[in-house]
Design a protein around this motif. Structure first.
Motif, mmCIF file in Angstrom:
data_model
loop_
_atom_site.group_PDB
_atom_site.id
_atom_site.type_symbol
_atom_site.label_atom_id
_atom_site.label_comp_id
_atom_site.label_asym_id
_atom_site.label_seq_id
_atom_site.Cartn_x
_atom_site.Cartn_y
_atom_site.Cartn_z
ATOM 1 N N LEU A 1 -10.317 -26.037 -7.363
ATOM 2 C CA LEU A 1 -9.273 -25.217 -7.497
ATOM 3 C C LEU A 1 -8.071 -25.453 -6.828
ATOM 4 C CD1 LEU A 1 -10.472 -21.560 -8.412
ATOM 5 C CD2 LEU A 1 -9.967 -23.187 -9.794
ATOM 6 N N LYS A 2 -8.266 -25.667 -5.545
ATOM 7 C CA LYS A 2 -7.186 -26.162 -4.609
ATOM 8 C C LYS A 2 -6.770 -27.550 -4.901
ATOM 9 C CE LYS A 2 -8.859 -23.627 -0.595
ATOM 10 N NZ LYS A 2 -8.178 -22.333 -0.634
ATOM 11 N N ASN A 3 -7.317 -28.457 -5.593
ATOM 12 C CA ASN A 3 -7.092 -29.525 -6.279
ATOM 13 C C ASN A 3 -6.685 -29.507 -7.534
ATOM 14 O OD1 ASN A 3 -6.852 -32.105 -4.509
ATOM 15 N ND2 ASN A 3 -8.826 -30.965 -3.854
ATOM 16 N N GLY A 4 -6.240 -28.314 -8.202
ATOM 17 C CA GLY A 4 -5.754 -28.128 -9.546
ATOM 18 C C GLY A 4 -6.858 -28.251 -10.834
ATOM 19 N N VAL A 5 -8.242 -28.241 -10.272
ATOM 20 C CA VAL A 5 -9.101 -28.386 -11.251
ATOM 21 C C VAL A 5 -9.801 -27.288 -11.803
ATOM 22 C CG1 VAL A 5 -11.139 -29.600 -11.993
ATOM 23 C CG2 VAL A 5 -9.608 -30.900 -10.435
ATOM 24 N N TYR A 6 -9.427 -26.734 -13.007
ATOM 25 C CA TYR A 6 -10.161 -25.324 -13.589
ATOM 26 C C TYR A 6 -10.947 -25.887 -14.604
ATOM 27 C CZ TYR A 6 -6.122 -22.148 -12.207
ATOM 28 O OH TYR A 6 -5.139 -21.403 -11.778
ATOM 29 N N LEU A 7 -11.936 -24.993 -14.816
ATOM 30 C CA LEU A 7 -12.967 -25.156 -15.950
ATOM 31 C C LEU A 7 -12.104 -24.186 -16.880
ATOM 32 C CD1 LEU A 7 -15.226 -26.456 -17.237
ATOM 33 C CD2 LEU A 7 -16.578 -24.224 -16.506
ATOM 34 N N GLN A 8 -11.758 -24.753 -18.189
ATOM 35 C CA GLN A 8 -11.285 -24.019 -19.212
ATOM 36 C C GLN A 8 -12.543 -23.816 -20.201
ATOM 37 O OE1 GLN A 8 -7.625 -25.581 -20.908
ATOM 38 N NE2 GLN A 8 -6.570 -24.269 -19.242
ATOM 39 N N LEU A 9 -12.138 -23.568 -21.516
ATOM 40 C CA LEU A 9 -13.281 -23.206 -22.541
ATOM 41 C C LEU A 9 -13.690 -24.546 -22.925
ATOM 42 C CD1 LEU A 9 -11.238 -20.734 -24.748
ATOM 43 C CD2 LEU A 9 -13.285 -20.203 -23.401
ATOM 44 N N LYS B 1 -11.807 -35.212 -17.702
ATOM 45 C CA LYS B 1 -13.416 -35.250 -17.254
ATOM 46 C C LYS B 1 -13.638 -35.256 -15.716
ATOM 47 C CE LYS B 1 -15.237 -37.863 -21.129
ATOM 48 N NZ LYS B 1 -15.294 -36.784 -22.035
ATOM 49 N N LEU B 2 -14.168 -34.686 -14.986
ATOM 50 C CA LEU B 2 -14.238 -34.179 -13.674
ATOM 51 C C LEU B 2 -14.648 -35.416 -13.049
ATOM 52 C CD1 LEU B 2 -14.413 -32.491 -10.989
ATOM 53 C CD2 LEU B 2 -16.991 -32.058 -11.666
ATOM 54 N N ARG B 3 -15.398 -36.425 -13.636
ATOM 55 C CA ARG B 3 -15.616 -37.710 -13.003
ATOM 56 C C ARG B 3 -14.445 -38.716 -13.024
ATOM 57 N NH1 ARG B 3 -20.389 -39.644 -15.882
ATOM 58 N NH2 ARG B 3 -20.386 -38.230 -17.518
ATOM 59 N N ASP B 4 -13.419 -38.279 -13.882
ATOM 60 C CA ASP B 4 -12.259 -39.256 -13.698
ATOM 61 C C ASP B 4 -11.297 -38.686 -12.751
ATOM 62 O OD1 ASP B 4 -13.285 -41.060 -15.703
ATOM 63 O OD2 ASP B 4 -12.567 -39.770 -17.526
ATOM 64 N N ILE B 5 -11.413 -37.312 -12.443
ATOM 65 C CA ILE B 5 -10.074 -36.774 -11.790
ATOM 66 C C ILE B 5 -9.731 -37.505 -10.486
ATOM 67 C CG2 ILE B 5 -9.487 -34.728 -10.497
ATOM 68 C CD1 ILE B 5 -10.414 -33.263 -13.041
ATOM 69 N N CYS C 1 -2.211 -33.137 -6.788
ATOM 70 C CA CYS C 1 -2.473 -31.608 -7.402
ATOM 71 C C CYS C 1 -2.739 -30.499 -6.623
ATOM 72 C CB CYS C 1 -3.624 -31.815 -8.295
ATOM 73 S SG CYS C 1 -3.420 -32.742 -9.757
ATOM 74 N N ILE C 2 -2.418 -30.701 -5.254
ATOM 75 C CA ILE C 2 -2.615 -29.853 -4.201
ATOM 76 C C ILE C 2 -2.224 -28.501 -4.646
ATOM 77 C CG2 ILE C 2 -2.802 -29.755 -1.661
ATOM 78 C CD1 ILE C 2 -2.440 -32.835 -1.315
ATOM 79 N N GLN C 3 -2.842 -27.396 -4.148
ATOM 80 C CA GLN C 3 -2.768 -26.106 -4.148
ATOM 81 C C GLN C 3 -2.001 -25.688 -5.604
ATOM 82 O OE1 GLN C 3 -2.395 -26.631 0.634
ATOM 83 N NE2 GLN C 3 -1.011 -24.971 -0.104
ATOM 84 N N THR C 4 -2.175 -26.282 -6.600
ATOM 85 C CA THR C 4 -1.820 -25.728 -7.924
ATOM 86 C C THR C 4 -2.797 -24.830 -8.428
ATOM 87 O OG1 THR C 4 -2.907 -27.508 -9.032
ATOM 88 C CG2 THR C 4 -0.597 -27.707 -8.722
ATOM 89 N N SER C 5 -3.752 -24.360 -7.522
ATOM 90 C CA SER C 5 -4.491 -23.066 -8.141
ATOM 91 C C SER C 5 -5.571 -22.775 -6.851
ATOM 92 C CB SER C 5 -5.734 -23.722 -9.060
ATOM 93 O OG SER C 5 -6.444 -22.487 -9.334
#
Lengths: 172, 560, 113
Positions: free
Chosen positions: B41-49, B97-101, B115-119
């Motif tokens: 999340l601190k790197n901006g990665v959410y899991l959406q639907l 995809k998480l693997r590509d991030i 993407c730092i601290q966007t979540s």
């Protein structure tokens, strides 16, 4: 629980003394309630540490800081960040002893912990098993510098910029 | 614009490597999902639907054309050819995809982005007035301050595990276009009434979500050099005292509310008094270094008004309408700031395709010194356009479907992604925006209604800022159906106010009619030149409530 | 992290998101499948308990994220359709972009769910 500092896992010289137990040993770790009596009854060479919850306030600890060698602060969960501020306050108050994080902190927090004044962490066996020593060392090495001045041993990015300017100034 | 130096560059590259390592350690079992989640999340990665989502920080909403082109490239290579600009001036990709991030983060670092601290429960991307550096009413460009805060707040060792998220917004003008009083900390650059010194006025404890609150004044004047020390003091009080027993009571607004602003101020000032501001502050050379990046571009000396523009406006009616709604007075004679609407009628608010991003980047190079802004209204801004060149710019925008003449009008709707994407949502937002937009599609009608901000959130977290919409719409679930609450009288500006609920929830299909009825009350009761928001302030909520409730209430089954 | 629902309504299927891709996946006869038509349908409490065990094990192995049971209604062609609209969107894709998500990949999700 395994104990780890910047050099890796090591034996824990501190002995936890439960309330009512005899306070014997070279280095004893006691609760805040027992602390005044333990300090009053200490033998000459005995080292004393206190173990506190992360909701303790600095003024509760201040009277004892000159007489103890360790403050161990509990992390009820790794995402509960109160202890970061408490450790900072201890350092800003001039505490020179060791500060320990006790609980399920993870390797990825090690740099922040050290920057806020922690020297060591005592983690549950499960975390030590999943995150061996090399992960903690790698975490410490993952920051060349940070932006915040006064956190951690190295020069902050602001200080490095200043040094660079000064260097350029003398060179020209 | 700010550009990374060697230290910023090294720092961000290290963070990419760190996240790459964290993903690998998640896969090999070193990190559990519970441990990994706050890190991603601190790197901006959410899991959406349907997939992961990556939220890219656009500090204070400022982008270069090169950065926007890189975002277009990422959208094509790793996503589905489009991105979504958010109410916090960021950009979200909905299908990475998480693997590509980690590879995406490297591409971002190539253009000085991250993407730092966007979540996560940390200090989020600092936002600012999207007309910074262009607005005529500005005391000072707030972006140098915002950049200083960005750096100071980035991976702050003490404040990376806060009770809850923490949002800071900065404005340099008395007209608040950055919604600073809807933020955890709102900062206004002000001139001291006596000394003339430029400093800050600070508000604390604003925020929307489940318990909306307007920020309260915590410091009337703070010398610029004290900013970081003051922020550190305030953050420390929050980190230590903010509630952690209930995530819905964990924002600083609840702490301020529970102990009172006087007590909160006292605790902050006590911390502050114990600190040495000079040891924490950036030195004057560093401040000057950052400020230099925000020096005005090389404007040409021009007359106040452009004859060419006047001639073009007289010739092309559609262009004339667009100029009327989508330009904003510039401090530099002969220039204007242009809103590039991402709200085509019936479209998805804030979405832009990679092709559209490239078009805007090219137009920014041709007409706006290569600079683009993202507004919290989910539009793009070209901040420094010569009035002479507006027609050429407009032609380029028309070709890309980006020339909707609706900035600030009823179809310029803010909407969160809602249940079409978001795992937290309780109802959809976007189709509601689309339906209202289609209903009010007529340009003449929109202009007749004038300035009216509709804001839609798909859950109580209020990413769509519905509480501060002139009309706010909140999507909830009611007995297994999507249901929408409508509020009135919200305001995100210096007249900040929380909207009041008009009545029971209505179905999605009833929403456009309900908006019609509210607009009808306004049109019938408005006085000369009075905007919707002004009319609501004068008339109060009751006449609108009556209009809202005039609908047949038993039509609830119509949605099925 | 998946909210362990106390009372599972039946029939039910097990869905999750793939750890690396994020894609919605369903527990099926031969492991995880991206196609809801292949989802194993639990018709009684014993079968639901088996799915719950699968979810717990998959989460603890860390191979999927957000695994939980969803109550469904079986369509006349046998496709399990979640009873709650949230999971219907989760499976189909964004309602405003029919060209994206599973609704674009699987004909059985178009126009009927």
């Amino acid at each position: 629980m395994p104990l780890l500092d910047a050099d890796g896992f090591r034996a824990d010289p501190w002995q936890r003394i439960a309330p009512g137990e005899p306070v014997t040993g070279e280095a004893v770790l006691v609760g805040l309630a027992e602390l005044p009596a333990v300090i009053a009854g200490r033998s000459n060479t005995q080292r004393i540490g206190v173990e506190v919850v992360n909701t303790v306030r600095l003024p509760e600890l201040s009277p004892f800081l000159g007489q103890i060698d360790l403050v161990a602060i509990a992390f009820p969960a790794f995402a509960d960040g109160r202890a970061f501020s408490l450790a900072r306050q201890l350092r800003e108050a001039g505490f020179k002893g060791a500060v320990r994080a006790v609980g399920p902190v993870i390797a990825d927090q090690f740099t922040h912990l050290v920057a806020c004044g922690f020297d060591e962490v005592e983690v549950p066996d499960a975390i030590a098993a999943r995150q061996p020593e090399d992960q903690w060392r790698a975490a410490l090495a993952s920051y060349g510098a940070t932006y915040q001045t006064g956190y951690g041993a190295g020069a902050s990015i602001l200080e490095r910029r200043r040094a660079l300017r000064a260097g350029q100034g003398t060179a020209s | 614009m700010y550009r990374y130096d060697q230290f910023d560059e090294a720092f961000v590259r290290e963070r990419v490597a760190q996240f790459r390592g964290q993903v690998a350690r998640r896969i090999d079992g070193s990190l559990t999902e519970d441990e990994f989640k706050p890190l991603r999340l601190k790197n901006g990665v959410y899991l959406q639907l349907h997939a992961y989502m990556l939220r890219i920080a656009i500090p204070y909403g400022t982008l270069s054309s090169a950065q926007l082109r890189q975002l277009a490239l990422i959208g094509e290579r790793y996503d589905r050819g489009y991105g979504h600009f958010t109410t916090r001036q960021n950009l979200q990709f909905n299908w990475p995809k998480l693997r590509d991030i980690p590879d995406i983060l490297d591409l971002l670092a190539d253009v000085g982005m991250h993407c730092i601290q966007t979540s996560g429960n940390c200090i989020r991307n600092t936002t600012a007035d999207h007309f910074s550096g262009a607005a005529a009413d500005e005391v000072e460009d707030p972006r140098a301050t915002a950049e200083l805060i960005r750096q100071w707040s980035t991976m702050h060792p003490e404040f990376d595990y806060l009770p809850r998220k923490f949002k800071i917004a900065v404005t340099g003008a008395p007209r608040d276009r950055a919604a600073i009083r809807a933020h955890d900390i709102g900062i206004q650059v002000v001139r001291h009434p006596v000394s003339g010194e430029v400093g800050y006025r600070l508000f604390v404890g604003g925020g929307l979500g489940r318990t909306p609150m307007i920020g309260k004044l915590v410091r009337d004047f703070l010398p610029k050099a004290h900013l970081l020390a003051y922020l550190q003091s305030l953050m420390r009080v929050y980190n230590l005292e903010g509630r952690r027993d209930n995530k819905y009571k964990a924002r600083v607004k609840i702490l301020v509310h529970e102990i009172g602003i006087e007590e909160f101020r006292g605790r902050v000032e006590a911390e502050f008094a114990a600190l040495d501001p000079a040891a924490i502050a950036a030195d004057p050379e560093e401040v000057a270094r950052i400020e230099a990046y925000f020096a005005p571009p090389a404007f040409v000396k021009l007359p106040e008004t452009s004859q060419r523009l006047a001639a073009d406006r007289a010739r092309y009616a559609a262009f004339d309408r667009w100029v009327e709604t989508n330009t904003f007075p510039h401090r530099q004679p002969g220039y204007t700031a242009v809103t590039v609407s991402l709200k085509p009628v019936g479209g998805v608010p804030g979405d832009a395709t990679s092709d559209q991003m490239r078009t805007v980047a090219d137009l920014a190079d041709a007409h706006s010194f290569g600079e683009i802004r993202v507004s919290h209204h989910q539009n793009l801004i070209l901040p420094h356009v010569r009035q002479d060149e507006l027609y050429a710019l407009w032609t380029g925008l028309v070709g890309a479907g980006l020339a909707e003449a609706n900035a600030g009008l009823i179809t310029d709707i803010i909407a969160c992604p809602g249940l079409d994407y978001c795992a937290l949502a309780t109802a959809r937002s976007i189709p509601i925006a689309q339906a209202i937009s289609r209903r009010f599609a007529s340009p003449e009608r929109q202009r007749e209604i004038g300035e009216l901000g509709i804001k839609i959130s798909g859950c109580i977290n209020a990413c769509g800022h519905h509480h501060v919409g002139h009309i706010g719409i909140l999507g909830l679930e009611k007995s297994g159906q999507e249901s929408y609450q409508v509020t009135l009288g919200g305001d995100a500006t210096e007249n900040a106010a929380i909207g009041q609920l008009l009545g029971p929830g209505i179905t999605a299909t009833e929403v456009p009619d309900a908006i019609e009825r509210l607009v009808a009350v306004y049109l019938a009761r408005r006085q000369d030149g009075e905007t919707f928001a002004e009319a609501v302030r004068r008339l109060g909520i009751e006449p609108f409530k009556a209009g809202f409730l005039a609908a047949p209430a038993e039509s609830a089954h119509a949605a099925a | 992290m998946a909210p362990a629902k106390q009372k599972i309504l039946l029939p039910a299927i097990l869905l999750a998101n793939d750890l690396l891709d994020g894609d919605v996946i369903f527990w099926a006869t031969r492991g995880w499948s991206v196609d809801p038509a292949e989802a194993t349908v639990a018709r009684d409490e014993a079968e639901a308990a088996v799915l719950q065990t699968v979810a717990t094990a998959a989460l603890s192995r860390g191979e999927v994220v957000d695994a939980y049971l969803v109550d469904v209604t079986l369509r006349d062609d046998g496709l399990p359709v979640p009873n709650h609209f949230r999971e219907r969107f989760k499976i189909a894709g964004p309602s405003i972009r029919q060209d994206l998500g599973k609704q674009a990949a699987f004909a059985h999700l178009r126009g009927r769910a």
